[in-house]
Write a protein that holds these residues in place. Structure first.
Motif, PDB file in Angstrom:
ATOM      1  N   ILE A  44       0.876  -1.180   0.000  1.00 14.61           N
ATOM      2  CA  ILE A  44       0.000   0.000   0.000  1.00 14.61           C
ATOM      3  C   ILE A  44       0.906   1.220   0.000  1.00 14.61           C
ATOM      4  N   ASP A  45       0.677   2.088  -0.966  1.00 15.09           N
ATOM      5  CA  ASP A  45       1.542   3.261  -1.111  1.00 15.09           C
ATOM      6  C   ASP A  45       1.158   4.334  -0.086  1.00 15.09           C
ATOM      7  N   ARG A  46       1.987   4.430   0.959  1.00 12.24           N
ATOM      8  CA  ARG A  46       1.749   5.476   1.954  1.00 12.24           C
ATOM      9  C   ARG A  46       2.791   6.583   1.844  1.00 12.24           C
ATOM     10  N   THR A  47       3.419   6.638   0.678  1.00 14.14           N
ATOM     11  CA  THR A  47       4.415   7.703   0.467  1.00 14.14           C
ATOM     12  C   THR A  47       3.727   9.014   0.083  1.00 14.14           C
ATOM     13  N   ARG A  48       2.439   8.919  -0.315  1.00 19.35           N
ATOM     14  CA  ARG A  48       1.735  10.125  -0.769  1.00 19.35           C
ATOM     15  C   ARG A  48       0.671  10.555   0.232  1.00 19.35           C
ATOM     16  N   ILE A  57     -14.535   8.801  -3.856  1.00 22.73           N
ATOM     17  CA  ILE A  57     -14.881   7.464  -3.334  1.00 22.73           C
ATOM     18  C   ILE A  57     -14.360   6.321  -4.207  1.00 22.73           C
ATOM     19  N   GLU A  58     -13.851   6.625  -5.421  1.00 22.35           N
ATOM     20  CA  GLU A  58     -13.302   5.582  -6.291  1.00 22.35           C
ATOM     21  C   GLU A  58     -11.923   5.123  -5.812  1.00 22.35           C
ATOM     22  N   MET A  59     -11.271   5.944  -5.006  1.00 24.66           N
ATOM     23  CA  MET A  59      -9.905   5.615  -4.571  1.00 24.66           C
ATOM     24  C   MET A  59      -9.925   4.449  -3.575  1.00 24.66           C
ATOM     25  N   PRO A  60      -8.919   3.529  -3.655  1.00 25.24           N
ATOM     26  CA  PRO A  60      -8.930   2.376  -2.748  1.00 25.24           C
ATOM     27  C   PRO A  60      -8.605   2.776  -1.303  1.00 25.24           C
ATOM     28  N   LEU A  61      -7.413   3.319  -1.070  1.00 30.16           N
ATOM     29  CA  LEU A  61      -6.968   3.733   0.265  1.00 30.16           C
ATOM     30  C   LEU A  61      -6.204   5.039   0.123  1.00 30.16           C
ATOM     31  N   VAL A  62      -6.475   5.993   1.014  1.00 27.73           N
ATOM     32  CA  VAL A  62      -5.766   7.271   0.928  1.00 27.73           C
ATOM     33  C   VAL A  62      -5.273   7.682   2.315  1.00 27.73           C
ATOM     34  N   GLN A  63      -4.350   8.623   2.305  1.00 26.02           N
ATOM     35  CA  GLN A  63      -3.751   9.114   3.544  1.00 26.02           C
ATOM     36  C   GLN A  63      -3.777  10.638   3.535  1.00 26.02           C
ATOM     37  N   THR A 149       5.839   5.326   3.847  1.00 23.10           N
ATOM     38  CA  THR A 149       6.557   4.282   3.119  1.00 23.10           C
ATOM     39  C   THR A 149       5.565   3.463   2.298  1.00 23.10           C
ATOM     40  N   LEU A 150       6.101   2.400   1.664  1.00 22.75           N
ATOM     41  CA  LEU A 150       5.233   1.401   1.040  1.00 22.75           C
ATOM     42  C   LEU A 150       4.922   0.365   2.118  1.00 22.75           C
ATOM     43  N   GLN A 151       3.664   0.179   2.418  1.00 20.40           N
ATOM     44  CA  GLN A 151       3.289  -0.712   3.517  1.00 20.40           C
ATOM     45  C   GLN A 151       3.022  -2.118   2.977  1.00 20.40           C
ATOM     46  N   PRO A 152       3.679  -3.144   3.557  1.00 21.65           N
ATOM     47  CA  PRO A 152       3.513  -4.499   3.016  1.00 21.65           C
ATOM     48  C   PRO A 152       2.143  -5.091   3.347  1.00 21.65           C
ATOM     49  N   LEU A 199      25.067  -5.374  -6.084  1.00 27.48           N
ATOM     50  CA  LEU A 199      23.894  -5.940  -5.422  1.00 27.48           C
ATOM     51  C   LEU A 199      23.791  -5.422  -3.991  1.00 27.48           C
ATOM     52  N   MET A 200      22.588  -5.313  -3.505  1.00 28.91           N
ATOM     53  CA  MET A 200      22.312  -4.992  -2.102  1.00 28.91           C
ATOM     54  C   MET A 200      22.728  -6.193  -1.247  1.00 28.91           C
ATOM     55  N   SER A 201      23.125  -5.976  -0.002  1.00 34.90           N
ATOM     56  CA  SER A 201      23.454  -7.113   0.870  1.00 34.90           C
ATOM     57  C   SER A 201      22.186  -7.922   1.127  1.00 34.90           C
ATOM     58  N   ARG A 202      22.358  -9.178   1.528  1.00 37.49           N
ATOM     59  CA  ARG A 202      21.200 -10.043   1.750  1.00 37.49           C
ATOM     60  C   ARG A 202      20.339  -9.524   2.913  1.00 37.49           C
ATOM     61  N   ALA A 203      20.998  -9.073   3.970  1.00 32.35           N
ATOM     62  CA  ALA A 203      20.259  -8.552   5.138  1.00 32.35           C
ATOM     63  C   ALA A 203      19.438  -7.324   4.744  1.00 32.35           C
ATOM     64  N   ASP A 204      20.062  -6.424   3.992  1.00 29.29           N
ATOM     65  CA  ASP A 204      19.332  -5.222   3.542  1.00 29.29           C
ATOM     66  C   ASP A 204      18.174  -5.606   2.619  1.00 29.29           C
ATOM     67  N   ALA A 205      18.417  -6.609   1.777  1.00 28.17           N
ATOM     68  CA  ALA A 205      17.368  -7.026   0.834  1.00 28.17           C
ATOM     69  C   ALA A 205      16.143  -7.553   1.583  1.00 28.17           C
ATOM     70  N   TYR A 206      16.376  -8.364   2.624  1.00 27.34           N
ATOM     71  CA  TYR A 206      15.241  -8.863   3.419  1.00 27.34           C
ATOM     72  C   TYR A 206      14.536  -7.716   4.140  1.00 27.34           C
ATOM     73  N   ARG A 207      15.313  -6.794   4.656  1.00 31.39           N
ATOM     74  CA  ARG A 207      14.702  -5.653   5.359  1.00 31.39           C
ATOM     75  C   ARG A 207      13.843  -4.826   4.387  1.00 31.39           C
ATOM     76  N   HIS A 208      14.402  -4.536   3.217  1.00 34.24           N
ATOM     77  CA  HIS A 208      13.725  -3.600   2.314  1.00 34.24           C
ATOM     78  C   HIS A 208      12.634  -4.241   1.457  1.00 34.24           C
ATOM     79  N   ILE A 209      12.650  -5.558   1.350  1.00 31.02           N
ATOM     80  CA  ILE A 209      11.527  -6.167   0.612  1.00 31.02           C
ATOM     81  C   ILE A 209      10.282  -6.183   1.499  1.00 31.02           C
ATOM     82  N   HIS A 210      10.504  -6.261   2.806  1.00 31.88           N
ATOM     83  CA  HIS A 210       9.362  -6.229   3.726  1.00 31.88           C
ATOM     84  C   HIS A 210       8.944  -4.796   4.060  1.00 31.88           C
ATOM     85  N   PHE A 211       9.932  -3.929   4.219  1.00 37.84           N
ATOM     86  CA  PHE A 211       9.615  -2.557   4.645  1.00 37.84           C
ATOM     87  C   PHE A 211      10.379  -1.530   3.807  1.00 37.84           C
ATOM     88  N   PRO A 212      10.009  -1.405   2.524  1.00 31.09           N
ATOM     89  CA  PRO A 212      10.707  -0.441   1.659  1.00 31.09           C
ATOM     90  C   PRO A 212      10.266   0.992   1.938  1.00 31.09           C
TER      91      PRO A 212
END
Length: 701
Positions: A44-48, A57-63, A149-152, A199-212
């Motif tokens: 879910i894009d919470r960057t905006r 009312i057509e919008m799915p989720l807004v902030q 952020t982008l919410q997973p 390439l991104m480190s493996r630890a960073d990749a796991y962190r950022h795929i869940h919480f980018p």
């Protein structure tokens, strides 16, 4: 395997025995690694942040960020609700809660600014949001809660939700795991590779795929983890290939003798194409190296794979070995047997056919001749791998349409000789390059990419239902020229009754349009007894009937050069691979052949693309690439049972460049360090040898 990854999931804080049990049953999450690899399926894009005036009312989720101007509890009992008013510099919006009223009311402070997130709606013409997520606004709140952020969003189930493990609950557990153990996430790629490929480190990749934090960060995490998946598949496959070369010696075919030369000079029914000669040369080189051959031969229906396989077998015979030829169905095994018998003649070499239908007396004779070496080539189905089938000296194995055989079935053939026989696996289902690289990455691949001389490309036409009279006219013209026609109805697996009804309706229409005695029909479907089916097919093969009305049972195993038209009813219901296989039943003679695709006027997007692709090209490889794009690798024939394509993130259709990079990288590593013995590759060697990442596939892929 790293200790952290193997830690049982019940030891993750906030889990406990009951939640751990439901995570195991519902999502297959047994340990910390499984938890980390339960990736979000969307974000879910919470960057905006929106202004109230921008919301509809057509919008799915807004902030939004807005100030609370009033709050009050309205109504009694069932109608009781908390209503609050918020506003920004563009407008006013109402917030409403029907549950948790007391708790929310205490949290709401008039005059304070809040971050508000939810689904927009309207009530009495006013903007409204029911049960939004709400939090006091501050710059720290934005960073801390991921509100910018982008919410997973994670897959969950009803059972998990009973344990408060909905998407939010899973998000909390994952966040805690990463916060507590980020530094312990093991790296499985060497530093030189990470630096070289940026390439991104493996630890960073796991962190950022869940919480980018944003799309760029997510894309970098995806690139790293997709590359890792594809890289280790290639590492396994190419290492397996190296090990085979080192470990399994092969019989040397150093002679080209009587059998091969006699066939080539006097019995070969047509001039070999350049592609056939090239493939024969590749096989010849393989069988002289003293290393067991494992080669995949790809080629369209009618491209001449069987002749190449036969000539390779004759090389084995010239060097004192026996051969066997295994096909997935009796029809196909019999077709190969009859084809080879037809070109060899009766007095050249001793060949036999062994299937489930073979009578006991013939079976006993075959067993005896195999063991004393007087039987040269045995054709058959999986009956060839039964324990009682023993060869004197099996040197060459051909497996046709090999994806239809299980791993253990193929392995049994491998063990039929002290020195493993050379193996040639063939498929008429063209495989996209990326899929071949992944499914058959440890095999050498040969391709027959040209048709025999004199063959004309099949002309493919797409007719809608309202053009049926035109189709009947073409059929009558072809029959008048002495040709024969297939009419195929779809096999609808959900309902065999519906399938037979479809066929019955078709037979009725065809019988009315093509009446006796002028026209004669053969009828074939999967519900018929094998003997009846064979009688009907043989009538058509002998030219006693003009039209074969059938279900897809004729997809393989019928070779009638006089058949010049393939009509596929409800063509939109077929996959591209199947349409291409069916089309390959015609065009086997020198005359112009046609494939007519009949469809409803209303077509889905994918159905339209499939039919347009068939009309545009006869190239099986181009068709297979389109099929991969439409269906994905998991649904293309044979890939699910292979056990190789357990890809969580990578997509062979979309990530072709990444796969090529992974393949090329592994080839470079093995060129310099085939044993993975250099200190810089220690980490790869460990990953390769570990139980989870080790080789589990059979030697014959």
């Amino acid at each position: 395997m790293n200790q952290l990854f193997e830690t049982p999931i019940e030891y993750l804080k906030g889990t406990g025995p009951a939640r751990a049990e439901v995570l195991k049953k519902e999502l297959g999450i047994y340990n910390f690694e499984d938890m980390l690899r339960h990736f979000p399926f969307k974000y879910i894009d919470r960057t905006r942040f929106y202004k109230i005036r921008e919301i509809n009312i057509e919008m799915p989720l807004v902030q939004v960020i807005a100030r609370l101007t009033s709050k009050e509890i309205i109504g009694e009992k069932h109608t009781r609700r908390l209503v609050a008013q918020v506003q920004d510099d563009t407008g006013v919006m109402e917030l409403v809660w029907f549950q948790g009223i007391k708790w929310v009311e205490k949290y709401l402070l008039v005059g304070k600014a809040y971050i508000i997130f939810g689904k927009p709606g309207s009530f009495n013409g006013k903007a409204q949001m029911a049960h939004p997520e709400i939090e006091l606004y501050s710059p720290e709140a934005l960073k801390r809660k991921g509100n910018a952020t982008l919410q997973p969003v994670y897959n969950s189930t009803e059972k998990l939700k009973q344990y408060t493990l909905d998407s939010k609950g899973l998000q909390k557990l994952t966040a805690f795991l990463i916060e507590q153990h980020y530094k312990d996430i093991p790296e499985n790629l060497p530093p030189y590779l990470i630096n070289k490929l940026k390439l991104m480190s493996r630890a960073d990749a796991y962190r950022h795929i869940h919480f980018p934090a944003d799309a760029a960060e997510l894309n970098e995490a995806l690139r790293r983890l997709k590359f890792e998946e594809l890289f280790f598949i290639q590492l396994k496959l190419l290492r397996n290939k190296l090990l085979r070369v080192q470990k399994f010696r092969g019989n040397v075919f150093d002679k080209v003798g009587h059998y091969f030369n006699e066939f080539y000079q006097h019995k070969l029914p047509f001039e070999l194409t350049g592609a056939q000669k090239r493939v024969l040369k590749e096989i010849r080189q393989d069988t002289q190296r003293g290393v067991q051959m494992n080669r995949l031969l790809q080629g369209d229906v009618g491209s001449g794979k069987t002749i190449v396989a036969l000539m390779s077998i004759l090389l084995a015979l010239d060097n004192g070995f026996q051969a066997c030829f295994m096909a997935p169905t009796e029809i196909l095994a019999n077709q190969h047997f009859q084809t080879v018998k037809g070109v060899l003649g009766d007095d050249f070499i001793n060949i036999a056919l062994l299937t489930g239908s073979t009578k006991q007396k013939e079976r006993t004779k075959i067993h005896r001749q195999l063991e004393d070496g007087s039987l040269h080539i045995l054709f058959g189905t999986h009956a060839l791998i039964e324990d009682k089938v023993q060869y004197k000296n099996l040197g060459f194995v051909v497996i046709d349409e090999q994806h239809r055989f299980g791993v253990e079935q193929r392995a049994k053939l491998w063990r039929k000789n002290v020195v493993p026989p050379h193996v040639l696996v063939m498929t008429a289902t063209p495989i996209p390059r990326t899929l071949a690289m992944t499914l058959y990455g440890d095999l050498d691949v040969s391709v027959i990419d040209e048709l025999p001389a004199g063959r004309k490309p099949i002309d493919t036409l797409h007719f809608y239902e309202n053009q049926r009279l035109r189709m009947f006219g073409m059929m009558k013209e072809e029959i008048a020229k002495g040709r024969q026609i297939y009419v195929v109805y779809p096999l609808i697996q959900e309902s065999e009754k519906l399938d037979l009804k479809n066929l019955a309706d078709g037979i009725e229409v065809m019988s009315r349009e093509f009446p006796l005695p002028q026209y004669r029909l053969s009828i074939v479907h999967g519900k018929m007894k094998a003997a009846d089916k064979d009688i009907e097919m043989q009538r058509f093969v002998r030219g006693e009937t003009h039209i074969m009305v059938a279900t897809t049972v004729i997809e393989v195993g019928v070779n009638v050069p006089n058949a010049s038209v393939m009509i596929i009813e409800n063509a939109e219901r077929f996959g591209l691979s199947q349409l291409h296989q069916l089309r390959g039943r015609v065009g086997r003679g020198a005359e112009q052949s046609y494939c007519i695709l009949m469809s409803d006027v209303k077509l889905s997007r994918d159905g339209r693309i499939r039919l347009e692709t068939m009309v545009r090209t006869n190239n099986g490889f181009e068709i297979s690439e389109t099929d991969l794009q439409l269906r994905g690798p998991g649904n293309i024939e044979g890939t699910q049972q292979s056990g190789v394509l357990d890809l969580k993130l990578a997509d062979l259709a979309a990530d072709q460049q990444l796969l090529l990079l992974a393949r090329h990288t592994v080839e470079e590593i093995f060129e310099k360090d085939p044993q993975l013995a250099h200190p810089e590759n220690h980490i790869l060697h460990q990953a390769f040898m570990s139980k989870k990442d080790g080789l589990t596939w059979d030697k014959i892929s």
